[in-house]
Every structure is written in C-alpha cells, then in structure tokens.
Scaffold this motif. Structure first.
Motif, short mmCIF file in Angstrom:
data_model
loop_
_atom_site.label_atom_id
_atom_site.label_comp_id
_atom_site.label_asym_id
_atom_site.label_seq_id
_atom_site.Cartn_x
_atom_site.Cartn_y
_atom_site.Cartn_z
N TYR A 18 0.84 -1.21 0.00
CA TYR A 18 0.00 0.00 0.00
C TYR A 18 0.87 1.26 0.00
O TYR A 18 0.63 2.21 -0.75
N GLU A 19 1.89 1.25 0.84
CA GLU A 19 2.76 2.42 0.97
C GLU A 19 3.46 2.72 -0.34
O GLU A 19 3.58 3.89 -0.75
N SER A 20 3.86 1.68 -1.02
CA SER A 20 4.54 1.85 -2.30
C SER A 20 3.59 2.41 -3.35
O SER A 20 3.93 3.33 -4.10
N ILE A 21 2.37 1.86 -3.39
CA ILE A 21 1.38 2.32 -4.39
C ILE A 21 1.03 3.79 -4.16
O ILE A 21 0.99 4.60 -5.09
N VAL A 22 0.79 4.14 -2.89
CA VAL A 22 0.36 5.51 -2.57
C VAL A 22 1.48 6.51 -2.81
O VAL A 22 1.26 7.58 -3.40
N SER A 23 2.69 6.20 -2.37
CA SER A 23 3.81 7.14 -2.52
C SER A 23 4.22 7.30 -3.97
O SER A 23 4.56 8.41 -4.42
N ASP A 24 4.19 6.21 -4.74
CA ASP A 24 4.60 6.28 -6.15
C ASP A 24 3.57 7.01 -7.00
O ASP A 24 3.90 7.53 -8.07
N ASN A 25 2.29 7.03 -6.54
CA ASN A 25 1.22 7.61 -7.37
C ASN A 25 0.43 8.67 -6.58
O ASN A 25 -0.79 8.82 -6.77
N PHE A 26 1.14 9.37 -5.70
CA PHE A 26 0.43 10.26 -4.78
C PHE A 26 -0.38 11.33 -5.53
O PHE A 26 -1.52 11.62 -5.15
N LYS A 27 0.18 11.89 -6.59
CA LYS A 27 -0.53 12.93 -7.33
C LYS A 27 -1.81 12.39 -7.94
O LYS A 27 -2.87 13.05 -7.90
#
Length: 562
Positions: A514-523
């Motif tokens: 989850y952390e990877s998905i959110v941080s990589d695609n935050f915008k």
C-alpha cells in the motif's frame, strides 16, 4: 376553544377580544400577527386558546386540517364539531402540543439547553409548582377515570348503611337502580324516615360540580353517575366566587387518601377562581417566541446520542452543538461507517418551516460548515493526543493515504400529512439525490467533499414522542433511523450513475505494498484512496477520472458497499 397560527394575520379587534395582553402578537395597522406559540386561558372569558406552530399551515390561508386559519379561529362555530369523531385530532394534537411545551420548560431547567437571556423567550406566569387551567382540567378527568369505581362504591356503601327501616315502595317509585352483572338492582338512594348528614357528600358535590362544568365547557363526554348532587348554572358561578371559603370549612373531615387528593384538586381549582383569594389569576399562559428552539430540542431528544465531555482546547462537541442563543445547530450520533466497520459521526440539522417547505442555499452552506467543524474537532483530537480517537471505534483519517472517511449529513423537516396520525414517523427523503459540496470533484476521501440527504418527518409523531417515549422506545427509533439513513447513503454510493464514483479494492494486501502504491502515485491518488478498518486499500474512482491503466491493474471492482 380557539386556535391561532404562528405567523398568521388576524383582525386586531379579534385579537384584543381574545387576549388581555398584547404580548402574543404585533400590530400592523388593522391587523395583528401572532408571534408566540403556546397556550393561553382567561378565567374571565373562560376560553382555551392555542397558538399552534406554523408547521400546521400549508400556505398563508389553509391549514393541514383542511380548514382555513379563520375557521380554526372559532371551532365552536363549525356545526357538530364537538360531537363529530372526525375532529378528535383537535383535542389530541392540542394536548400533545401543550405537553411538549411543558417538557421543553422542564428540559430548560434540568439541562440548561439555553442561557439565561434566552430563557425569557419562554413566557409563562406559572410557577414551578403551579397548575394551569388545562393542567387542572386534565387532572380532574384523570383522577375521575382512575377512581370513579372506588368513589361510587363508597357512595353506595354509605347510603346502604343509612338504610334504617327503608320505605321500599317509595324507593322503587322515586329512584332508579344500578344493575349489577347478574342483573340484580342496587338502589343508591334509599327512602327512609331517618335523615343523616353525609360528611363526604359536600366534597363529592364540589368535585363533581367542577368536573361537570369541565365536561360541559369542553365536551369531554364523561358519564357522571346521576346519584351525585351537581351544582350548575348561576349556583356554580357563585360557588366559583366563594368556593375556597366553603372548602376550608370542611378541610379536616377527610382521612381517606382518595378523598384527600380530591380535596387538594378542588382547593387548587377554587384558588384560581375564588375572587376572595389573593392567589387568584385573571389568566394563565405558557408560550415561546422562538418555537424553532422547541422543534430543535424535540428532534435532538429523538435523534441524538449523549456526547461525552472530551475537549480540545477547552471546547467539546456539546459546545459546537449548542449556541449561546439556545439554538442547536446540529444533531449528532455515531454509527457504522459507509466503507468499513469503524464508526463515524452522522450530522443532521433540523429545519422549522411550514409543511412542504425546504431549506434554501444559505442553510446548506451552514450545514457544510457544521460538518467541517466536527471533522476538525476529531482531527485536532488525534493530533493532540497521539491518535487517540474521541471514542473507541470512531475513525476519521487514514495516516497512510491522508484520506478522510466519508461524513454523512442530513436535513430533517417537520411536516403533517394526516392530522390523525401520531404513531408513525413517516420519514422519507424529499429528494432522491443528496446535495454535494467539494473542492475537488474527483476526490471522495477529502475532508471538503460532503453529501447531505434531505428528509421529512411526521411532526405529530415527533410531538407525541417528545413527551410519551421512554428510553427504550426512543432507542428503538434511533436504531431504525440509523440503519435506514446509512442504507440510503449506501444505496446512493452503490449507484455509480448517481454518485459518479466507482469503488475498487487493492489486490495486494500488505501495508508495504500500500505504501509503495500511494507514494509512487500520490498525485494521481491523493484524496481518492483510504485504508479502511479492515486494512483494505479502497479506491473511489470518479467516472470522469482517467487514472492510468497501470494503477487500475492493481485494483479489482467492489460489487457493492454493505
């Protein structure tokens, strides 16, 4: 009995004839506008007057009862209105309405709903231990209904004990018997030579004379046993003038509890009517100039849960809820979230209008402000106390996605559709879709994205529930409302055409993923994702949002929210 309507205009001469004091209306030329809601009685004119809330009107002329405001002004002029069962709503609604004012008065004293300056808006010349005319009427009737068999039995028993050497021929010829269940005649009045004084008879005479006067004036349809002596007409008017003096002469005759209570009721009545008494009054009344406060409190008692004393910077949710001017700005309860098993506050605002009216744009903006205040309170609490929530199970924000849980809101209006229905809430949505407010159209899990459903509720049900519902009944109603309101929001979000969002759940299941998905695609995902209580990463995709296909491959559709 006369019925006036709050906000309605009447000829000023008519109002001057009804009221001894102009505090219940404002004059505008040859007309007067009713500004109070409540109850009024003049002892000199011997007439009950009700000033009912404007919710009883459908427009400026017609009421929900199928009568115009002028026809309600003098109900006695309507043919057969006293005897026709179809007009029972008049007596029933008036009684519940009066009781609601008493309940509001009590709750002001007990829970200090409004501040001291606002209390003067609730006008009355009745002290805490005083009876109004209507209180007396109801007390006499209730006492009679509860004790009539006991009183009649004692009356028969006494007369039977005086039957020494009865003259049965004269008794049968002059008296009417009462028949028992096996059709045996019982003579209440037995003719004999011996004349004795019944020490109870004088009190019974006063009590039943007062009761019969209530019976005739207000068509109560009470059946009073003919064997009791009744004082009527001018003789009764004379009794009203000097009844207290007469009553005091027989004060120490009674030791039976029933007779002592009967004496107390007669004493209160004569205190009001005996002109020789320093306590006698020309009028009594109970009214309020801001009936919206009463309606807000009725809805709040029915809907809202008790709030705890948790504070942020010396401010609690109760402080946010209740203004210094007495207004309750919202009705708050916590219940199941829309997307997980956590709880969230449902925030409502009651609107006091005529039947069939709805909130304007200003009210909608105010509601969004109220909701944002509650959200901010909960966020401040988390920031201040290391993620400790207001209450176990309540969850407003997800730290990983920085997304906010959905806060459900609602308006609720009082209306009257059937003047005889006091037992069904008849809650229904006034609009199929909620009102929306947002900063970013495509961000559902944003603190500024809010939705407000609009409902109407049977005002007569609220009126009755305010005074008649016990804790168990109220709790049962709340559970039904909470379940239904949540279902309406769930149904709305399960229809992508209506809500304009589609819901997805991440196929991956670990917090690192989850952390990877959110941080990589935050915008791309800011305000669109939320990790719920079940540790599921939820995506709310707006139907116009072109989120990259590479991101969408990580998610699978949620068939429906539950």
């Amino acid at each position: 009995m006369k019925i006036l309507i709050e906000g309605a205009y009447y000829p000023i001469t008519t109002l001057q004839n009804i009221f001894d004091d102009p505090k219940f209306y404002t004059q505008n030329g040859l007309e007067g506008k009713i500004i109070s809601v409540g109850y009024y009685h003049s002892f000199e004119k011997n007439e009950l007057v009700y000033m009912l809330p404007k919710v009883f009107m459908t427009d400026d002329i017609n009421s929900v009862f199928g009568k115009t405001k002028d026809e309600l002004l003098d109900l006695d002029s309507i043919k057969n209105i006293k005897h026709n069962l179809q007009y029972n709503w008049i007596r029933q609604s008036s009684l519940y309405f009066y009781n609601s004012l008493l309940e509001y008065r009590k709750r002001i004293t007990d829970s200090q709903i409004v501040n001291k300056t606002e209390r003067f808006e609730l006008n009355t010349n009745l002290g805490d231990q005083e009876y109004s005319y209507l209180d007396l009427l109801l007390s006499f009737v209730n006492f009679y209904k509860k004790n009539k068999n006991h009183i009649l039995y004692k009356h028969i028993e006494y007369n039977s004990n005086q039957a020494k050497k009865p003259k049965w021929e004269k008794t049968i010829r002059k008296s009417l018997p009462i028949f028992t269940s096996n059709n045996s005649p019982v003579y209440v009045s037995i003719r004999n030579k011996k004349k004795t004084i019944n020490t109870e008879e004088e009190l019974l005479t006063y009590f039943f004379s007062i009761l019969e006067n209530f019976n005739q004036d207000h068509n109560l349809n009470l059946r009073i046993e003919k064997s009791f002596k009744i004082i009527k007409g001018n003789s009764f008017k004379n009794l009203q003038v000097n009844g207290l003096t007469k009553l005091k002469k027989i004060k120490y005759r009674y030791f039976n509890d029933t007779l002592k209570r009967m004496y107390a009721l007669c004493e209160i009545y004569f205190t009001q009517t005996d002109k020789s008494s320093s306590k006698s009054k020309r009028e009594d009344f109970l009214s309020v100039n801001n009936y919206n406060l009463v309606f807000e409190d009725m809805i709040d008692k029915l809907f809202s849960d008790e709030l705890n004393s948790t504070e942020v910077n010396n401010v609690s949710l109760n402080d946010l809820k209740k203004n210094d001017d007495g207004k309750i700005i919202d009705h708050i309860y916590d219940y199941k979230s829309l997307i997980d098993t956590s709880n969230i506050f449902y925030i409502g605002d009651s609107k006091y209008y005529k039947s069939n009216s709805e909130a304007g744009n200003l009210s909608k903006y105010k509601q969004f402000t109220y909701a944002k205040n509650v959200i901010q309170f909960n966020i401040d609490l988390l920031n201040m106390d290391k993620n400790k929530p207001y209450k176990t199970g309540i969850r407003y924000r997800d730290e990983l996605t920085e997304g906010y849980n959905i806060t459900p809101n609602f308006f609720i209006y009082g209306y009257i559709e059937n003047e005889e229905n006091f037992d069904e809430s008849l809650i229904e949505k006034t609009k199929p879709l909620p009102v929306k407010s947002y900063h970013y159209k495509k961000r559902l899990f944003d603190r500024d994205t809010l939705f407000v459903h609009q409902y109407k509720i049977n005002f007569l049900f609220v009126l009755k529930a305010y005074t008649n519902f016990n804790t168990i009944k109220t709790q049962k109603f709340r559970e039904e409302v909470k379940r239904d309101f949540r279902k309406h929001f769930i149904d709305f979000f399960n229809d992508s055409k209506c809500c304009e969002f589609e819901f997805y759940k991440c196929k991956l299941t670990t917090s690192k993923d989850y952390e990877s998905i959110v941080s990589d695609n935050f915008k791309s995902l800011n305000g669109k994702c939320y990790v719920n209580m079940e540790a599921e990463l939820i995506l709310a995709k707006h139907i116009e949002d072109g989120i990259e296909e590479s991101i969408m491959k990580l998610f699978e559709p949620i068939r429906e929210l539950k």
